[in-house]
Scaffold this motif. Structure first.
Motif, PDB file in Angstrom:
ATOM      1  N   ARG A 126      41.000  28.098  43.406  1.00 29.38           N
ATOM      2  CA  ARG A 126      41.801  27.847  42.211  1.00 29.38           C
ATOM      3  C   ARG A 126      41.378  28.678  41.011  1.00 29.38           C
ATOM      4  O   ARG A 126      42.181  28.911  40.106  1.00 29.38           O
ATOM      5  CB  ARG A 126      41.707  26.365  41.839  1.00 29.38           C
ATOM      6  CG  ARG A 126      42.302  25.429  42.896  1.00 29.38           C
ATOM      7  CD  ARG A 126      42.229  23.983  42.435  1.00 29.38           C
ATOM      8  NE  ARG A 126      42.837  23.088  43.413  1.00 29.38           N
ATOM      9  CZ  ARG A 126      42.932  21.771  43.251  1.00 29.38           C
ATOM     10  NH1 ARG A 126      42.460  21.198  42.151  1.00 29.38           N
ATOM     11  NH2 ARG A 126      43.489  21.024  44.190  1.00 29.38           N
ATOM     12  N   ARG A 127      40.149  29.107  40.962  1.00 27.79           N
ATOM     13  CA  ARG A 127      39.653  29.808  39.770  1.00 27.79           C
ATOM     14  C   ARG A 127      40.171  31.241  39.758  1.00 27.79           C
ATOM     15  O   ARG A 127      39.947  32.012  40.679  1.00 27.79           O
ATOM     16  CB  ARG A 127      38.128  29.798  39.743  1.00 27.79           C
ATOM     17  CG  ARG A 127      37.527  30.286  38.427  1.00 27.79           C
ATOM     18  CD  ARG A 127      36.037  30.037  38.412  1.00 27.79           C
ATOM     19  NE  ARG A 127      35.433  30.394  37.151  1.00 27.79           N
ATOM     20  CZ  ARG A 127      34.430  31.288  37.020  1.00 27.79           C
ATOM     21  NH1 ARG A 127      33.962  31.901  38.102  1.00 27.79           N
ATOM     22  NH2 ARG A 127      33.917  31.552  35.849  1.00 27.79           N
ATOM     23  N   THR A 128      40.826  31.611  38.677  1.00 28.60           N
ATOM     24  CA  THR A 128      41.482  32.909  38.587  1.00 28.60           C
ATOM     25  C   THR A 128      40.537  33.976  38.033  1.00 28.60           C
ATOM     26  O   THR A 128      39.475  33.677  37.462  1.00 28.60           O
ATOM     27  CB  THR A 128      42.720  32.829  37.680  1.00 28.60           C
ATOM     28  OG1 THR A 128      42.285  32.546  36.337  1.00 28.60           O
ATOM     29  CG2 THR A 128      43.689  31.753  38.159  1.00 28.60           C
ATOM     30  N   TRP A 129      40.977  35.219  38.166  1.00 24.98           N
ATOM     31  CA  TRP A 129      40.270  36.356  37.584  1.00 24.98           C
ATOM     32  C   TRP A 129      40.178  36.199  36.061  1.00 24.98           C
ATOM     33  O   TRP A 129      39.129  36.446  35.458  1.00 24.98           O
ATOM     34  CB  TRP A 129      40.999  37.627  37.970  1.00 24.98           C
ATOM     35  CG  TRP A 129      40.558  38.923  37.372  1.00 24.98           C
ATOM     36  CD1 TRP A 129      41.341  39.792  36.669  1.00 24.98           C
ATOM     37  CD2 TRP A 129      39.268  39.554  37.487  1.00 24.98           C
ATOM     38  NE1 TRP A 129      40.616  40.914  36.318  1.00 24.98           N
ATOM     39  CE2 TRP A 129      39.348  40.791  36.812  1.00 24.98           C
ATOM     40  CE3 TRP A 129      38.066  39.188  38.090  1.00 24.98           C
ATOM     41  CZ2 TRP A 129      38.267  41.672  36.710  1.00 24.98           C
ATOM     42  CZ3 TRP A 129      36.977  40.064  37.990  1.00 24.98           C
ATOM     43  CH2 TRP A 129      37.090  41.270  37.308  1.00 24.98           C
ATOM     44  N   PRO A 159      40.418  38.045  44.135  1.00 24.08           N
ATOM     45  CA  PRO A 159      39.085  37.491  43.887  1.00 24.08           C
ATOM     46  C   PRO A 159      39.011  35.987  44.118  1.00 24.08           C
ATOM     47  O   PRO A 159      39.909  35.234  43.732  1.00 24.08           O
ATOM     48  CB  PRO A 159      38.837  37.824  42.406  1.00 24.08           C
ATOM     49  CG  PRO A 159      39.803  38.927  42.079  1.00 24.08           C
ATOM     50  CD  PRO A 159      40.991  38.703  42.943  1.00 24.08           C
ATOM     51  N   VAL A 160      37.904  35.566  44.737  1.00 19.18           N
ATOM     52  CA  VAL A 160      37.694  34.138  45.016  1.00 19.18           C
ATOM     53  C   VAL A 160      36.316  33.736  44.502  1.00 19.18           C
ATOM     54  O   VAL A 160      35.332  34.476  44.654  1.00 19.18           O
ATOM     55  CB  VAL A 160      37.825  33.836  46.524  1.00 19.18           C
ATOM     56  CG1 VAL A 160      36.728  34.517  47.337  1.00 19.18           C
ATOM     57  CG2 VAL A 160      37.832  32.341  46.780  1.00 19.18           C
ATOM     58  N   ASP A 161      36.254  32.572  43.897  1.00 16.64           N
ATOM     59  CA  ASP A 161      35.005  32.098  43.325  1.00 16.64           C
ATOM     60  C   ASP A 161      34.034  31.670  44.430  1.00 16.64           C
ATOM     61  O   ASP A 161      34.415  30.923  45.338  1.00 16.64           O
ATOM     62  CB  ASP A 161      35.284  30.913  42.403  1.00 16.64           C
ATOM     63  CG  ASP A 161      34.050  30.466  41.659  1.00 16.64           C
ATOM     64  OD1 ASP A 161      33.306  29.620  42.196  1.00 16.64           O
ATOM     65  OD2 ASP A 161      33.823  30.968  40.550  1.00 16.64           O
ATOM     66  N   PRO A 162      32.756  32.120  44.389  1.00 14.78           N
ATOM     67  CA  PRO A 162      31.818  31.764  45.458  1.00 14.78           C
ATOM     68  C   PRO A 162      31.553  30.266  45.558  1.00 14.78           C
ATOM     69  O   PRO A 162      31.267  29.758  46.646  1.00 14.78           O
ATOM     70  CB  PRO A 162      30.542  32.536  45.097  1.00 14.78           C
ATOM     71  CG  PRO A 162      30.703  32.907  43.660  1.00 14.78           C
ATOM     72  CD  PRO A 162      32.158  33.064  43.424  1.00 14.78           C
ATOM     73  N   HIS A 163      31.656  29.533  44.450  1.00 13.36           N
ATOM     74  CA  HIS A 163      31.450  28.088  44.521  1.00 13.36           C
ATOM     75  C   HIS A 163      32.576  27.403  45.304  1.00 13.36           C
ATOM     76  O   HIS A 163      32.348  26.405  45.992  1.00 13.36           O
ATOM     77  CB  HIS A 163      31.339  27.501  43.113  1.00 13.36           C
ATOM     78  CG  HIS A 163      30.108  27.931  42.391  1.00 13.36           C
ATOM     79  ND1 HIS A 163      30.054  29.086  41.631  1.00 13.36           N
ATOM     80  CD2 HIS A 163      28.865  27.382  42.331  1.00 13.36           C
ATOM     81  CE1 HIS A 163      28.840  29.218  41.132  1.00 13.36           C
ATOM     82  NE2 HIS A 163      28.104  28.216  41.543  1.00 13.36           N
ATOM     83  N   GLU A 164      33.780  27.957  45.213  1.00 10.92           N
ATOM     84  CA  GLU A 164      34.886  27.411  45.993  1.00 10.92           C
ATOM     85  C   GLU A 164      34.736  27.757  47.473  1.00 10.92           C
ATOM     86  O   GLU A 164      35.091  26.952  48.346  1.00 10.92           O
ATOM     87  CB  GLU A 164      36.210  27.916  45.427  1.00 10.92           C
ATOM     88  CG  GLU A 164      36.467  27.385  44.025  1.00 10.92           C
ATOM     89  CD  GLU A 164      37.751  27.904  43.397  1.00 10.92           C
ATOM     90  OE1 GLU A 164      38.319  27.174  42.578  1.00 10.92           O
ATOM     91  OE2 GLU A 164      38.181  29.038  43.714  1.00 10.92           O
TER      92      GLU A 164
END
Length: 261
Positions: A244-247, A167-172
């Motif tokens: 960088r943002r994890t699940w 998973p990847v954060d959409p803001h990143e």
């Protein structure tokens, strides 16, 4: 730089618009229906028919193409494939210098009808008249969250424990897209994923803990090529840099984590 963003009202679009404005881009947002937003210049255009596209791309330096119709049927072909061709031709006629398309990691490996259309849209751009870039992103955590809630609504959470996700954060992803627009056309494909590759059973355990859910995982091995590709990491990438943002951080922000009161 003046940038048209298609699909600006979607999950990624809502993250992209403020990011681009913060980074100094002049943004025009496109949707199929009128929107009233004093913070954005919205235009109405339809990829499925081509209506409004010429006006939408007029005066733009770049197009960030996020619009898509998930599913994989005739409507997806009309929007994602034929619509991308219409957009590319309109952009060429307007002198646009960069068409940046957001696709999905695994479209060339995972045998899902929707992915075949996304891959075909990539190929349209590669053969088209406008300098181009494709950025393939891994799945958003909110998508995985919705999937787990949907499959577990009747009790146990069924799934193949060995399927891999990232998973990847959409803001990143939005930050990466702004960087890519600033860099210019790659004339190639870039992949961008989250910081962790998780097995499905690991993701489910963390999800259950965050929700204080006692629904068990029901192991179901996916058959055929689809299962093989998903277990082999078809939805993941080893390319760096990553987000960088994890699940776990997404779950804590969404549900408060296992220790919430």
């Amino acid at each position: 730089m003046r940038v048209l963003v298609t699909g600006a009202g979607g999950t990624l679009g809502r993250a992209v618009l403020p990011r681009l404005r913060t980074d100094g881009f002049t943004v025009r947002a496109m949707s199929r229906r009128p929107r009233h937003d004093p913070a954005a210049d919205w235009v109405v255009a339809d990829l499925g028919t081509g209506a409004g596209l010429a006006g939408a791309v007029a005066g733009m330096d770049a197009v960030l193409h996020l619009a898509s119709h998930a599913g994989g049927g005739a409507r997806t072909h009309r929007v994602d494939v034929l619509g991308t061709r219409r957009l590319a031709l309109a952009a060429a006629g307007a002198g646009v210098g960069h068409l940046l398309y957001v696709s999905i990691v695994g479209v060339d490996r995972v045998p899902v009808p929707y992915y075949r259309h996304k891959l075909a849209a990539e190929q349209v751009l590669a053969a088209g008249p406008v300098p181009w870039t494709v950025l393939r992103a891994t799945q958003f955590p909110a998508f995985l969250d919705r999937l787990l809630r949907a499959v577990g609504r009747l009790g146990p959470v069924p799934g193949d424990p060995a399927v891999l996700a990232q998973p990847v954060d959409p803001h990143e992803v939005a930050v990466r897209l702004a960087e890519r627009l600033g860099t210019g056309p790659l004339t190639g494909i870039e992949e961008y994923g989250g910081p962790q590759v998780l097995r499905f059973d690991e993701a489910v355990r963390a999800w259950r803990a965050a929700r204080r859910s006692y629904r068990p995982l029901l192991p179901v091995r996916l058959p055929g090529r689809l299962g093989r590709e998903l277990r082999a990491g078809g939805l993941t990438t080893s390319v760096t840099p990553t987000g960088r943002r994890t699940w776990a951080e997404y779950l804590a922000d969404t549900y408060g984590g296992p220790d919430r009161r």
